[in-house]
Design an enzyme around this catalytic site. Structure first.
Site, PDB file in Angstrom:
ATOM      1  N   ASP A  53      -9.887  -4.303  -4.857  1.00 47.72           N
ATOM      2  CA  ASP A  53      -9.307  -3.447  -3.822  1.00 47.72           C
ATOM      3  C   ASP A  53     -10.073  -2.127  -3.770  1.00 47.72           C
ATOM      4  O   ASP A  53     -10.107  -1.378  -4.741  1.00 47.72           O
ATOM      5  CB  ASP A  53      -7.828  -3.198  -4.123  1.00 47.72           C
ATOM      6  N   HIS A  83      -7.683  -5.587  -0.678  1.00 46.61           N
ATOM      7  CA  HIS A  83      -6.476  -4.917  -0.179  1.00 46.61           C
ATOM      8  C   HIS A  83      -5.726  -5.834   0.782  1.00 46.61           C
ATOM      9  O   HIS A  83      -5.791  -5.688   2.005  1.00 46.61           O
ATOM     10  CB  HIS A  83      -6.896  -3.612   0.516  1.00 46.61           C
ATOM     11  N   SER A 134       0.838  -1.197   0.000  1.00 49.91           N
ATOM     12  CA  SER A 134       0.000   0.000   0.000  1.00 49.91           C
ATOM     13  C   SER A 134       0.880   1.256   0.000  1.00 49.91           C
ATOM     14  O   SER A 134       1.674   1.441  -0.917  1.00 49.91           O
ATOM     15  CB  SER A 134      -0.986  -0.049   1.169  1.00 49.91           C
TER      16      SER A 134
END
Length: 189
Positions: free
Chosen positions: A142, A169, A83
């Site tokens: 996601d 995610h 991320s």
């Protein structure tokens, strides 16, 4: 090549109810000191991947922290980020290839749910395709870092290898995904 941000991208400050997966605001666990590789909202000390900003807070300190970790605990063959960490890994790879961080000497990078920073002061990291071998992993479902944001990062890595999964995610770890990781990493043995 410079990154041109679309005019219609989300420019929100912080939502009234922060999305816990996309915001660095403290959670119910009592961590009163929000953490991130950098903050996109320097006043609120928060981060949102889709928030455009002129400048950020904390990136220089994060680069110093990685430099010290590499110096004190390295060497490391590669670097992996998830991320915001994956976006940071792209910046570190750029610094390495520009020879601006001599301590960094990664042979490969793995970026999971990575993206290009929307902060204008970070555009300098996206000037030319990086030569470092890279594996980019992202999910079609996601909701925190949509796959379109991860795809925007791909042109900045020459010969990027891509692993797309149907999930959200997270770092996928099913047997088919593990084989992709193993095949990528075998090149560096």
């Amino acid at each position: 090549m410079a990154v041109k941000q679309p005019e219609d991208r989300c420019c929100s400050i912080r939502p009234e109810v922060p999305d816990k997966e996309n915001d660095s605001a403290p959670g119910p666990g009592g961590d009163e000191d929000p953490r991130g590789w950098w903050f996109s909202d320097i006043h609120a000390r928060s981060f949102n991947a889709q928030q455009q900003c002129e400048e950020s807070l904390g990136l220089d300190e994060s680069v110093i922290a990685v430099r010290e970790a590499v110096r004190d605990q390295g060497p490391f063959d590669g670097i992996l980020g998830f991320s915001q960490g994956a976006a940071f890994v792209a910046m570190l790879c750029s610094l390495q290839e520009q020879k601006l961080e001599p301590e960094l000497n990664f042979r490969f990078a793995i970026l999971v749910a990575g993206f290009c920073s929307a902060c204008k002061e970070h555009h300098k990291f996206y000037n030319s395709p990086l030569q470092i071998p890279s594996l980019h992993v992202f999910g079609l479902q996601d909701k925190v870092i949509p796959d379109s944001m991860s795809r925007e990062l791909l042109p900045f890595f020459q010969d990027a290898q891509v692993l797309i999964h149907n999930g959200g995610h997270f770092v996928p770890a099913a047997s088919a995904h593990r084989q992709t990781y193993q095949d990528f990493l075998k090149k560096f043995q």
